[in-house]
Scaffold this motif. Structure first.
Motif, mmCIF file in Angstrom:
data_model
loop_
_atom_site.group_PDB
_atom_site.id
_atom_site.type_symbol
_atom_site.label_atom_id
_atom_site.label_comp_id
_atom_site.label_asym_id
_atom_site.label_seq_id
_atom_site.Cartn_x
_atom_site.Cartn_y
_atom_site.Cartn_z
ATOM 1 N N GLU A 108 -4.625 7.528 5.794
ATOM 2 C CA GLU A 108 -5.615 6.511 5.416
ATOM 3 C C GLU A 108 -5.021 5.102 5.597
ATOM 4 O O GLU A 108 -5.650 4.211 6.158
ATOM 5 N N LEU A 109 -3.793 4.937 5.138
ATOM 6 C CA LEU A 109 -3.078 3.658 5.199
ATOM 7 C C LEU A 109 -2.806 3.224 6.653
ATOM 8 O O LEU A 109 -2.988 2.071 7.023
ATOM 9 N N ALA A 135 -1.455 15.028 -0.953
ATOM 10 C CA ALA A 135 -1.930 13.684 -1.308
ATOM 11 C C ALA A 135 -1.166 12.616 -0.520
ATOM 12 O O ALA A 135 -1.743 11.604 -0.100
ATOM 13 N N THR A 136 0.126 12.864 -0.306
ATOM 14 C CA THR A 136 0.932 11.884 0.424
ATOM 15 C C THR A 136 0.479 11.784 1.879
ATOM 16 O O THR A 136 0.290 10.698 2.420
ATOM 17 N N ASP A 180 0.825 -1.207 0.000
ATOM 18 C CA ASP A 180 0.000 0.000 0.000
ATOM 19 C C ASP A 180 0.861 1.259 0.000
ATOM 20 O O ASP A 180 0.517 2.256 -0.644
ATOM 21 N N ALA A 208 1.524 9.499 -5.685
ATOM 22 C CA ALA A 208 1.986 10.836 -5.295
ATOM 23 C C ALA A 208 3.056 11.340 -6.262
ATOM 24 O O ALA A 208 3.067 12.528 -6.621
ATOM 25 N N ARG A 261 2.161 1.785 -3.495
ATOM 26 C CA ARG A 261 1.093 2.317 -4.341
ATOM 27 C C ARG A 261 0.926 3.823 -4.102
ATOM 28 O O ARG A 261 0.814 4.611 -5.035
ATOM 29 N N LEU A 262 0.942 4.203 -2.830
ATOM 30 C CA LEU A 262 0.827 5.622 -2.479
ATOM 31 C C LEU A 262 1.984 6.428 -3.079
ATOM 32 O O LEU A 262 1.778 7.521 -3.629
ATOM 33 N N SER A 314 -2.401 12.630 3.124
ATOM 34 C CA SER A 314 -3.750 12.082 3.188
ATOM 35 C C SER A 314 -3.724 10.560 2.976
ATOM 36 O O SER A 314 -4.371 9.799 3.704
ATOM 37 N N GLY A 315 -2.935 10.102 2.004
ATOM 38 C CA GLY A 315 -2.810 8.664 1.754
ATOM 39 C C GLY A 315 -2.142 7.946 2.912
ATOM 40 O O GLY A 315 -2.507 6.815 3.263
#
Lengths: 195, 195
Positions: free
Chosen positions: B95-96, B88-89, B68, B76, B71-72, B91-92
Protein backbone atom coordinates in the motif's frame (compact mmCIF):
# COMPACT_ATOMS: atom_id res chain seq x y z
CA UNK A 1 56.20 14.26 -16.76
CA UNK A 2 53.83 11.53 -17.80
CA UNK A 3 55.11 8.09 -18.52
CA UNK A 4 53.59 7.42 -21.95
CA UNK A 5 54.72 3.83 -22.28
CA UNK A 6 53.22 2.55 -19.05
CA UNK A 7 50.14 4.74 -19.50
CA UNK A 8 49.52 3.34 -22.98
CA UNK A 9 49.63 -0.12 -21.50
CA UNK A 10 47.39 0.96 -18.65
CA UNK A 11 44.88 -1.83 -18.44
CA UNK A 12 41.34 -1.27 -19.62
CA UNK A 13 40.21 -3.62 -16.85
CA UNK A 14 41.71 -1.43 -14.13
CA UNK A 15 39.90 1.61 -15.50
CA UNK A 16 36.63 -0.33 -15.54
CA UNK A 17 37.20 -1.63 -11.99
CA UNK A 18 37.90 1.89 -10.67
CA UNK A 19 34.90 3.28 -12.53
CA UNK A 20 32.62 0.59 -11.09
CA UNK A 21 33.71 1.41 -7.51
CA UNK A 22 33.05 5.10 -8.04
CA UNK A 23 29.74 4.49 -9.83
CA UNK A 24 28.57 2.33 -6.90
CA UNK A 25 29.46 5.06 -4.45
CA UNK A 26 28.40 8.19 -6.34
CA UNK A 27 26.29 7.10 -9.32
CA UNK A 28 27.38 7.54 -12.92
CA UNK A 29 26.44 11.23 -13.06
CA UNK A 30 28.33 11.92 -9.85
CA UNK A 31 31.55 10.42 -11.26
CA UNK A 32 33.95 12.19 -13.65
CA UNK A 33 36.86 10.86 -15.74
CA UNK A 34 39.08 13.02 -13.53
CA UNK A 35 37.84 11.20 -10.41
CA UNK A 36 38.55 7.86 -12.06
CA UNK A 37 42.08 9.04 -12.90
CA UNK A 38 42.57 10.32 -9.34
CA UNK A 39 41.29 7.05 -7.91
CA UNK A 40 43.92 5.18 -9.95
CA UNK A 41 46.63 7.76 -9.28
CA UNK A 42 47.18 8.43 -13.00
CA UNK A 43 46.74 11.40 -15.31
CA UNK A 44 43.47 11.79 -17.18
CA UNK A 45 45.38 11.14 -20.44
CA UNK A 46 45.90 7.54 -19.33
CA UNK A 47 42.12 7.09 -19.13
CA UNK A 48 41.53 8.90 -22.45
CA UNK A 49 43.88 6.46 -24.10
CA UNK A 50 41.33 3.71 -23.40
CA UNK A 51 38.01 5.55 -23.21
CA UNK A 52 37.13 8.92 -24.72
CA UNK A 53 34.08 9.53 -22.56
CA UNK A 54 32.58 8.22 -19.35
CA UNK A 55 29.71 6.81 -21.43
CA UNK A 56 32.27 4.65 -23.28
CA UNK A 57 33.17 3.05 -19.94
CA UNK A 58 29.52 2.44 -19.05
CA UNK A 59 28.93 0.96 -22.53
CA UNK A 60 31.97 -1.33 -22.11
CA UNK A 61 30.42 -2.66 -18.90
CA UNK A 62 26.86 -2.98 -20.25
CA UNK A 63 27.92 -4.56 -23.56
CA UNK A 64 28.45 -8.12 -22.30
CA UNK A 65 25.14 -8.03 -20.38
CA UNK A 66 23.23 -6.99 -23.51
CA UNK A 67 25.15 -9.55 -25.60
CA UNK A 68 23.90 -12.26 -23.24
CA UNK A 69 20.37 -10.84 -23.37
CA UNK A 70 20.46 -10.83 -27.18
CA UNK A 71 21.63 -14.46 -27.16
CA UNK A 72 18.78 -15.38 -24.81
CA UNK A 73 16.25 -13.62 -27.07
CA UNK A 74 17.52 -15.56 -30.13
CA UNK A 75 17.32 -18.89 -28.33
CA UNK A 76 13.86 -18.21 -26.88
CA UNK A 77 12.46 -16.95 -30.19
CA UNK A 78 13.37 -20.28 -31.80
CA UNK A 79 11.07 -22.18 -29.41
CA UNK A 80 7.62 -22.67 -30.91
CA UNK A 81 5.52 -23.62 -27.89
CA UNK A 82 4.51 -20.39 -26.09
CA UNK A 83 4.71 -21.92 -22.61
CA UNK A 84 8.14 -23.47 -23.19
CA UNK A 85 9.31 -20.21 -24.75
CA UNK A 86 8.32 -18.21 -21.70
CA UNK A 87 9.79 -20.79 -19.30
CA UNK A 88 13.10 -20.74 -21.19
CA UNK A 89 13.13 -16.93 -21.17
CA UNK A 90 12.51 -16.73 -17.41
CA UNK A 91 15.11 -19.35 -16.72
CA UNK A 92 17.70 -17.69 -18.97
CA UNK A 93 16.93 -14.29 -17.49
CA UNK A 94 17.49 -15.45 -13.91
CA UNK A 95 20.74 -17.15 -14.93
CA UNK A 96 21.95 -13.99 -16.68
CA UNK A 97 21.05 -11.70 -13.77
CA UNK A 98 22.94 -13.89 -11.29
CA UNK A 99 25.94 -14.22 -13.64
CA UNK A 100 26.15 -10.42 -13.97
CA UNK A 101 25.29 -9.98 -10.29
CA UNK A 102 27.91 -7.34 -9.55
CA UNK A 103 27.04 -5.17 -12.54
CA UNK A 104 23.33 -5.37 -11.84
CA UNK A 105 23.93 -4.26 -8.30
CA UNK A 106 25.85 -1.21 -9.51
CA UNK A 107 23.58 -0.14 -12.27
CA UNK A 108 20.10 -1.09 -11.29
CA UNK A 109 18.09 2.12 -11.15
CA UNK A 110 20.88 4.58 -11.99
CA UNK A 111 19.13 7.32 -14.03
CA UNK A 112 22.27 7.90 -16.14
CA UNK A 113 22.37 4.22 -17.14
CA UNK A 114 18.66 4.18 -17.96
CA UNK A 115 19.14 7.26 -20.18
CA UNK A 116 22.16 5.70 -21.88
CA UNK A 117 20.25 2.49 -22.65
CA UNK A 118 17.35 4.53 -24.03
CA UNK A 119 19.78 6.46 -26.24
CA UNK A 120 21.14 3.24 -27.79
CA UNK A 121 18.52 1.75 -30.02
CA UNK A 122 20.22 -1.65 -30.16
CA UNK A 123 19.99 -1.93 -26.33
CA UNK A 124 16.41 -0.71 -26.29
CA UNK A 125 15.47 -3.29 -28.92
CA UNK A 126 17.04 -6.15 -26.99
CA UNK A 127 15.30 -5.05 -23.78
CA UNK A 128 11.97 -4.70 -25.63
CA UNK A 129 12.33 -8.12 -27.25
CA UNK A 130 13.10 -9.70 -23.90
CA UNK A 131 10.11 -8.00 -22.28
CA UNK A 132 7.91 -9.13 -25.17
CA UNK A 133 9.06 -12.74 -24.71
CA UNK A 134 8.34 -12.53 -20.98
CA UNK A 135 4.91 -10.94 -21.39
CA UNK A 136 4.23 -13.54 -24.08
CA UNK A 137 1.75 -11.67 -26.24
CA UNK A 138 -0.85 -11.11 -23.52
CA UNK A 139 -1.50 -7.53 -22.50
CA UNK A 140 -3.55 -8.00 -19.37
CA UNK A 141 -2.49 -5.96 -16.37
CA UNK A 142 -1.93 -8.98 -14.12
CA UNK A 143 0.70 -10.48 -16.39
CA UNK A 144 2.39 -7.16 -17.12
CA UNK A 145 2.71 -6.34 -13.41
CA UNK A 146 3.92 -9.87 -12.62
CA UNK A 147 6.63 -9.57 -15.29
CA UNK A 148 7.72 -6.19 -13.90
CA UNK A 149 7.81 -7.76 -10.45
CA UNK A 150 10.00 -10.59 -11.81
CA UNK A 151 12.47 -8.37 -13.66
CA UNK A 152 12.74 -5.74 -10.91
CA UNK A 153 12.73 -8.39 -8.19
CA UNK A 154 15.41 -10.55 -9.81
CA UNK A 155 17.73 -7.64 -10.67
CA UNK A 156 17.02 -5.97 -7.33
CA UNK A 157 17.73 -9.15 -5.34
CA UNK A 158 21.08 -9.62 -7.04
CA UNK A 159 21.77 -6.01 -5.99
CA UNK A 160 20.62 -6.44 -2.38
CA UNK A 161 23.50 -5.81 0.08
CA UNK A 162 21.80 -8.04 2.68
CA UNK A 163 22.11 -11.02 0.34
CA UNK A 164 25.80 -10.69 -0.48
CA UNK A 165 26.52 -13.77 1.69
CA UNK A 166 24.18 -15.95 -0.42
CA UNK A 167 26.03 -18.05 -3.02
CA UNK A 168 25.28 -17.63 -6.72
CA UNK A 169 23.90 -21.18 -6.85
CA UNK A 170 21.44 -20.65 -3.96
CA UNK A 171 20.43 -17.21 -5.24
CA UNK A 172 19.82 -18.67 -8.69
CA UNK A 173 17.72 -21.52 -7.36
CA UNK A 174 15.45 -19.45 -5.13
CA UNK A 175 15.00 -16.65 -7.68
CA UNK A 176 14.00 -19.15 -10.35
CA UNK A 177 11.50 -20.68 -7.90
CA UNK A 178 10.10 -17.21 -7.13
CA UNK A 179 9.89 -16.20 -10.79
CA UNK A 180 8.11 -19.41 -11.74
CA UNK A 181 5.60 -19.10 -8.91
CA UNK A 182 4.86 -15.49 -9.94
CA UNK A 183 4.22 -16.54 -13.52
CA UNK A 184 1.89 -19.29 -12.44
CA UNK A 185 -0.28 -17.50 -9.91
CA UNK A 186 -0.88 -13.95 -11.12
CA UNK A 187 -2.11 -15.14 -14.48
CA UNK A 188 -5.20 -16.45 -12.80
CA UNK A 189 -5.43 -13.28 -10.71
CA UNK A 190 -5.28 -11.32 -13.96
CA UNK A 191 -8.51 -12.90 -15.14
CA UNK A 192 -10.61 -10.99 -12.64
CA UNK A 193 -8.95 -7.65 -13.29
CA UNK A 194 -10.10 -5.18 -15.90
CA UNK A 195 -7.16 -4.58 -18.15
CA UNK B 1 19.11 42.84 -7.61
CA UNK B 2 17.35 39.96 -5.96
CA UNK B 3 13.76 40.34 -4.93
CA UNK B 4 13.95 39.21 -1.29
CA UNK B 5 10.24 39.38 -0.52
CA UNK B 6 9.03 37.14 -3.32
CA UNK B 7 12.06 34.88 -2.93
CA UNK B 8 11.36 34.39 0.76
CA UNK B 9 7.88 33.30 -0.15
CA UNK B 10 9.21 31.02 -2.87
CA UNK B 11 7.33 27.82 -2.30
CA UNK B 12 9.10 24.82 -0.81
CA UNK B 13 6.91 22.63 -2.99
CA UNK B 14 8.15 24.22 -6.22
CA UNK B 15 11.75 23.60 -5.17
CA UNK B 16 10.93 19.96 -4.38
CA UNK B 17 9.09 19.53 -7.69
CA UNK B 18 12.01 20.97 -9.67
CA UNK B 19 14.49 18.85 -7.72
CA UNK B 20 12.48 15.68 -8.39
CA UNK B 21 12.45 16.34 -12.15
CA UNK B 22 16.20 16.85 -12.20
CA UNK B 23 16.88 13.86 -9.92
CA UNK B 24 14.84 11.65 -12.26
CA UNK B 25 16.82 12.84 -15.24
CA UNK B 26 20.33 13.06 -13.81
CA UNK B 27 20.35 11.27 -10.44
CA UNK B 28 20.89 13.06 -7.14
CA UNK B 29 24.68 13.25 -7.53
CA UNK B 30 24.31 14.68 -11.01
CA UNK B 31 22.09 17.52 -9.78
CA UNK B 32 23.30 20.72 -8.07
CA UNK B 33 21.43 23.41 -6.16
CA UNK B 34 22.49 25.77 -8.97
CA UNK B 35 20.76 23.53 -11.55
CA UNK B 36 17.61 23.53 -9.43
CA UNK B 37 17.74 27.33 -9.26
CA UNK B 38 18.32 27.57 -13.03
CA UNK B 39 15.45 25.16 -13.70
CA UNK B 40 13.16 27.45 -11.70
CA UNK B 41 14.66 30.64 -13.15
CA UNK B 42 15.59 32.00 -9.70
CA UNK B 43 18.83 32.80 -7.91
CA UNK B 44 20.44 30.17 -5.74
CA UNK B 45 19.67 32.33 -2.69
CA UNK B 46 15.98 31.60 -3.20
CA UNK B 47 16.69 27.90 -2.85
CA UNK B 48 18.99 28.42 0.15
CA UNK B 49 16.19 30.22 1.90
CA UNK B 50 14.29 26.89 2.02
CA UNK B 51 17.03 24.27 1.93
CA UNK B 52 20.65 24.67 2.91
CA UNK B 53 21.90 21.60 1.08
CA UNK B 54 20.75 19.27 -1.64
CA UNK B 55 20.56 16.52 0.99
CA UNK B 56 17.97 18.61 2.86
CA UNK B 57 15.77 18.43 -0.24
CA UNK B 58 16.21 14.66 -0.53
CA UNK B 59 15.43 14.28 3.19
CA UNK B 60 12.30 16.43 2.81
CA UNK B 61 11.13 14.02 0.10
CA UNK B 62 12.08 10.82 1.92
CA UNK B 63 10.71 11.92 5.30
CA UNK B 64 7.02 11.17 4.62
CA UNK B 65 7.92 7.74 3.16
CA UNK B 66 9.88 6.79 6.27
CA UNK B 67 7.14 8.23 8.52
CA UNK B 68 4.69 5.86 6.85
CA UNK B 69 7.14 2.97 7.17
CA UNK B 70 7.61 3.72 10.90
CA UNK B 71 3.83 3.77 11.35
CA UNK B 72 3.55 0.41 9.58
CA UNK B 73 6.29 -1.06 11.81
CA UNK B 74 4.46 0.11 14.97
CA UNK B 75 1.15 -1.36 13.82
CA UNK B 76 2.70 -4.66 12.74
CA UNK B 77 4.74 -5.05 15.92
CA UNK B 78 1.55 -4.86 17.96
CA UNK B 79 0.16 -8.00 16.27
CA UNK B 80 0.95 -11.12 18.27
CA UNK B 81 0.32 -13.91 15.74
CA UNK B 82 3.46 -14.24 13.54
CA UNK B 83 1.50 -15.10 10.38
CA UNK B 84 -0.97 -12.22 10.80
CA UNK B 85 1.95 -9.91 11.59
CA UNK B 86 3.75 -10.79 8.38
CA UNK B 87 0.56 -10.57 6.30
CA UNK B 88 -0.18 -7.11 7.72
CA UNK B 89 3.38 -6.00 7.02
CA UNK B 90 3.29 -7.17 3.40
CA UNK B 91 -0.08 -5.60 2.84
CA UNK B 92 0.98 -2.29 4.44
CA UNK B 93 4.23 -2.29 2.49
CA UNK B 94 2.51 -2.73 -0.89
CA UNK B 95 0.00 0.00 0.00
CA UNK B 96 2.83 2.37 1.00
CA UNK B 97 4.90 1.68 -2.13
CA UNK B 98 1.93 2.39 -4.41
CA UNK B 99 0.97 5.52 -2.43
CA UNK B 100 4.51 6.89 -2.81
CA UNK B 101 4.74 5.56 -6.36
CA UNK B 102 6.28 8.68 -7.88
CA UNK B 103 8.99 9.02 -5.23
CA UNK B 104 9.88 5.34 -5.42
CA UNK B 105 10.27 5.61 -9.15
CA UNK B 106 12.68 8.52 -8.75
CA UNK B 107 14.76 7.18 -5.96
CA UNK B 108 14.83 3.44 -6.30
CA UNK B 109 18.46 2.45 -6.73
CA UNK B 110 20.01 5.94 -6.70
CA UNK B 111 23.39 5.43 -4.97
CA UNK B 112 23.23 8.92 -3.42
CA UNK B 113 19.88 8.13 -1.80
CA UNK B 114 21.11 4.76 -0.54
CA UNK B 115 24.13 6.49 1.04
CA UNK B 116 21.94 9.19 2.59
CA UNK B 117 19.62 6.60 4.13
CA UNK B 118 22.62 4.70 5.50
CA UNK B 119 23.97 7.91 7.01
CA UNK B 120 20.71 8.54 8.90
CA UNK B 121 20.42 6.03 11.69
CA UNK B 122 16.70 6.67 12.20
CA UNK B 123 16.01 5.72 8.55
CA UNK B 124 18.28 2.69 8.74
CA UNK B 125 16.49 1.50 11.89
CA UNK B 126 13.06 1.83 10.31
CA UNK B 127 14.23 -0.05 7.19
CA UNK B 128 15.84 -2.77 9.38
CA UNK B 129 12.71 -3.14 11.52
CA UNK B 130 10.56 -3.44 8.42
CA UNK B 131 12.89 -6.05 6.92
CA UNK B 132 12.87 -7.96 10.22
CA UNK B 133 9.06 -7.99 10.26
CA UNK B 134 9.01 -9.26 6.68
CA UNK B 135 11.62 -11.96 7.23
CA UNK B 136 9.71 -12.85 10.42
CA UNK B 137 12.54 -14.28 12.51
CA UNK B 138 13.52 -17.07 10.10
CA UNK B 139 16.95 -16.79 8.55
CA UNK B 140 16.77 -19.42 5.84
CA UNK B 141 17.99 -18.37 2.42
CA UNK B 142 14.69 -19.12 0.68
CA UNK B 143 12.73 -16.66 2.83
CA UNK B 144 15.43 -13.99 2.73
CA UNK B 145 15.62 -14.10 -1.07
CA UNK B 146 11.82 -14.12 -1.38
CA UNK B 147 11.61 -11.00 0.82
CA UNK B 148 14.28 -9.27 -1.27
CA UNK B 149 12.30 -10.22 -4.38
CA UNK B 150 9.15 -8.75 -2.83
CA UNK B 151 10.71 -5.46 -1.72
CA UNK B 152 12.73 -4.92 -4.91
CA UNK B 153 9.89 -6.18 -7.09
CA UNK B 154 7.24 -3.99 -5.47
CA UNK B 155 9.37 -0.81 -5.44
CA UNK B 156 10.73 -1.59 -8.91
CA UNK B 157 7.27 -2.18 -10.38
CA UNK B 158 5.98 1.14 -9.06
CA UNK B 159 9.02 2.65 -10.83
CA UNK B 160 8.52 0.80 -14.13
CA UNK B 161 7.91 3.27 -16.99
CA UNK B 162 6.02 0.58 -18.93
CA UNK B 163 3.42 0.41 -16.15
CA UNK B 164 2.67 4.13 -15.90
CA UNK B 165 -0.72 3.54 -17.55
CA UNK B 166 -1.78 1.08 -14.82
CA UNK B 167 -4.00 2.67 -12.16
CA UNK B 168 -2.91 2.73 -8.52
CA UNK B 169 -5.79 0.43 -7.59
CA UNK B 170 -4.90 -2.23 -10.20
CA UNK B 171 -1.19 -1.98 -9.42
CA UNK B 172 -1.92 -2.38 -5.71
CA UNK B 173 -4.13 -5.41 -6.23
CA UNK B 174 -1.74 -7.34 -8.48
CA UNK B 175 1.36 -6.50 -6.44
CA UNK B 176 -0.35 -7.70 -3.26
CA UNK B 177 -1.32 -10.92 -5.04
CA UNK B 178 2.27 -11.39 -6.23
CA UNK B 179 3.78 -10.66 -2.82
CA UNK B 180 1.42 -13.08 -1.10
CA UNK B 181 2.14 -15.86 -3.58
CA UNK B 182 5.90 -15.34 -3.12
CA UNK B 183 5.56 -15.59 0.63
CA UNK B 184 3.55 -18.75 0.39
CA UNK B 185 5.61 -20.76 -2.09
CA UNK B 186 9.31 -20.09 -1.48
CA UNK B 187 9.01 -20.94 2.19
CA UNK B 188 8.53 -24.55 1.22
CA UNK B 189 11.33 -24.27 -1.35
CA UNK B 190 13.55 -22.97 1.43
CA UNK B 191 13.24 -26.24 3.29
CA UNK B 192 15.38 -28.12 0.81
CA UNK B 193 18.09 -25.50 0.60
CA UNK B 194 21.11 -25.46 2.83
CA UNK B 195 21.46 -22.19 4.64
Amino acid sequence: MAKPVSQRGFARERVIEAALSLFAERGVNGTSLQMIADHLGVRKAAIYYQFHTKDDIVLAVLGPVFDDMARLVRIAESISSPDSRRDATISGFVELAVRHRRIGSLFYGDPAVIALVQAHQEFEEIADNLRELLVGGTHDIGTRVAIAMITAGVFGSTAEPHLQDVSDADLHRVLLDCAQSLLRSPRSAAAHLGG
